[in-house]
Structures are given as C-alpha cells and as structure tokens.
Motif scaffolding. Structure first.
Motif, PDB file in Angstrom:
ATOM      1  N   ASN A 187       3.815   5.769  -5.428  1.00  0.00           N
ATOM      2  CA  ASN A 187       3.756   5.767  -7.015  1.00  0.00           C
ATOM      3  C   ASN A 187       2.850   6.757  -7.555  1.00  0.00           C
ATOM      4  O   ASN A 187       2.834   7.411  -8.541  1.00  0.00           O
ATOM      5  CB  ASN A 187       3.721   4.361  -7.673  1.00  0.00           C
ATOM      6  N   ARG A 188       1.726   6.798  -6.822  1.00  0.00           N
ATOM      7  CA  ARG A 188       0.467   7.747  -7.351  1.00  0.00           C
ATOM      8  C   ARG A 188       0.980   9.131  -6.939  1.00  0.00           C
ATOM      9  O   ARG A 188       0.808  10.005  -7.827  1.00  0.00           O
ATOM     10  CB  ARG A 188      -0.500   7.481  -6.535  1.00  0.00           C
ATOM     11  N   MET A 189       1.634   9.581  -5.948  1.00  0.00           N
ATOM     12  CA  MET A 189       2.108  10.941  -5.741  1.00  0.00           C
ATOM     13  C   MET A 189       3.177  11.062  -6.800  1.00  0.00           C
ATOM     14  O   MET A 189       3.343  12.298  -7.026  1.00  0.00           O
ATOM     15  CB  MET A 189       2.709  10.844  -4.422  1.00  0.00           C
ATOM     16  N   ASN A 244       3.976   1.586  -1.129  1.00  0.00           N
ATOM     17  CA  ASN A 244       4.519   1.654  -2.503  1.00  0.00           C
ATOM     18  C   ASN A 244       3.597   2.274  -3.371  1.00  0.00           C
ATOM     19  O   ASN A 244       3.862   3.024  -4.467  1.00  0.00           O
ATOM     20  CB  ASN A 244       5.020   0.467  -2.975  1.00  0.00           C
ATOM     21  N   ALA A 245       2.300   1.674  -3.698  1.00  0.00           N
ATOM     22  CA  ALA A 245       1.367   2.247  -4.479  1.00  0.00           C
ATOM     23  C   ALA A 245       0.820   3.733  -4.267  1.00  0.00           C
ATOM     24  O   ALA A 245       0.764   4.199  -5.175  1.00  0.00           O
ATOM     25  CB  ALA A 245      -0.131   1.460  -4.323  1.00  0.00           C
ATOM     26  N   ALA A 246       0.900   4.146  -3.025  1.00  0.00           N
ATOM     27  CA  ALA A 246       0.421   5.348  -2.680  1.00  0.00           C
ATOM     28  C   ALA A 246       1.842   6.358  -3.038  1.00  0.00           C
ATOM     29  O   ALA A 246       1.783   7.390  -3.587  1.00  0.00           O
ATOM     30  CB  ALA A 246       0.291   5.761  -0.806  1.00  0.00           C
ATOM     31  N   ASP A 262       0.856  -1.133   0.053  1.00  0.00           N
ATOM     32  CA  ASP A 262      -0.102  -0.204   0.104  1.00  0.00           C
ATOM     33  C   ASP A 262       0.752   1.199  -0.050  1.00  0.00           C
ATOM     34  O   ASP A 262       0.571   2.339  -0.687  1.00  0.00           O
ATOM     35  CB  ASP A 262      -1.095  -0.043   1.199  1.00  0.00           C
ATOM     36  N   ALA A 265       3.573  10.031  -9.875  1.00  0.00           N
ATOM     37  CA  ALA A 265       3.256   9.864 -11.179  1.00  0.00           C
ATOM     38  C   ALA A 265       2.584  11.320 -11.578  1.00  0.00           C
ATOM     39  O   ALA A 265       2.065  12.187 -10.873  1.00  0.00           O
ATOM     40  CB  ALA A 265       2.046   8.843 -11.512  1.00  0.00           C
TER      41      ALA A 265
END
Length: 171
Positions: free
Chosen positions: A167-169, A163-165, A161, A171
């Motif tokens: 990556n969203r920041m 890592n996903a957050a 979670d 991107a």
C-alpha cells in the motif's frame, strides 16, 4: 541455578575396554539466548516469531520465548516438555509434534527418527485467530544425539506487513 545438559562417551583402549570418559557440558541458558538473538535479528521472526530446540523425548533445550524449566515441588529445576511450555505458540507446536516425539521416547543410544520427523517438517496452525507456519529440522549432534530445531513465523503478521508495504508503494 544453572540448567546443564551433559553428554559423556566412553573412551576405548586398544583391547576395546573402557579406559575413561570424555564429557561435554552445555549451559542451556546460552542456547536460549542465542535463539532469542536469532529471532530479534530476523525481520520475519521479530514480530510474533519463535525459535526453539528440544530433544526427541520432548524436553526443551532452548527457546527464544518462555523458560525451558520449571521448579519442582522439591525445589529442583526440571526441564519442561515442549507441549507444556509457558509460551502458547511453542506449546501449540509441541502438541502437534507430541505423537511423533512419543515414538522416540525411551530409545537408548542414537535416536531413530520416525519417517515424519526425518527431514524438514512444515505445518500451519492457528491460535486465537492468528495463523502460524512451523518449519522444523532434525539437528544431528556428536555422540548420537539428535535434537529438533523449530522456527515459527506469524503468517498473519507477515502478510499484514506485506500488505502495508504494498500500500505504501502504490500510494
């Protein structure tokens, strides 16, 4: 059928003799419901986490996942030991805790905690390629009862979670 934990204490008169008993019953189902509610409300625990409590003899008293009892051959309910839980994560913690808990079994009166159970206990473990963190704490209750409360989080899910957050920041 209901599973109830009952605790009684003798009420002493002026001369020190027992003049009666005071009792308290706890419906264990409500404790499990409460622990499930704790897990479902926590963003960290909701994905693969567990919360559960047990007596120092290993008997489960509440769990967010899986039953705390089984039906014996005679049809009566019997409490599950934490290491025999139907939930693989809770059972894994139980197997890790079992040597310390077995030091407590058979004690009469207020429990004496082994040094490694006196205070917060943390350890990590792995099940089927997934990493978990256990954090446990003794809970002192009235009448000399001591239960252990454990919370388990999935480190694999937590870092996924994060890592996903991240990556969203970016991107």
């Amino acid at each position: 059928p209901l599973l109830v934990l009952e605790c009684n204490v003798c009420v002493l008169g002026e001369n020190g003799t027992c003049v009666g008993q005071l009792g308290k019953d706890l419906l264990l189902k409500f404790l499990g419901d409460f622990l499930l509610d704790v897990v479902s409300r926590s963003s960290v625990l909701a994905k693969g986490g567990r919360a559960f409590s047990y007596e120092l003899n290993g008997n489960l008293t509440g769990a967010s996942h899986g039953p705390i009892h089984a039906t014996a051959a005679n049809g009566n309910l019997t409490r599950l030991l934490v290491w025999n839980s139907n939930d693989s994560t809770i059972a894994a913690v139980g197997r890790q805790m079992r040597p310390s808990l077995e030091l407590c079994s058979g004690s009469v009166g207020p429990a004496i905690l082994p040094a490694n159970l006196n205070g917060t206990l943390k350890f990590t473990f792995r099940i089927d390629g997934e990493d978990f963190e256990h954090i446990g704490q003794p809970l002192a209750l009235p009448y000399g009862l001591v239960w252990y409360v454990s919370v388990v989080i999935s480190l694999t899910q937590l870092f996924s979670d994060i890592n996903a957050a991240a990556n969203r920041m970016v991107a």
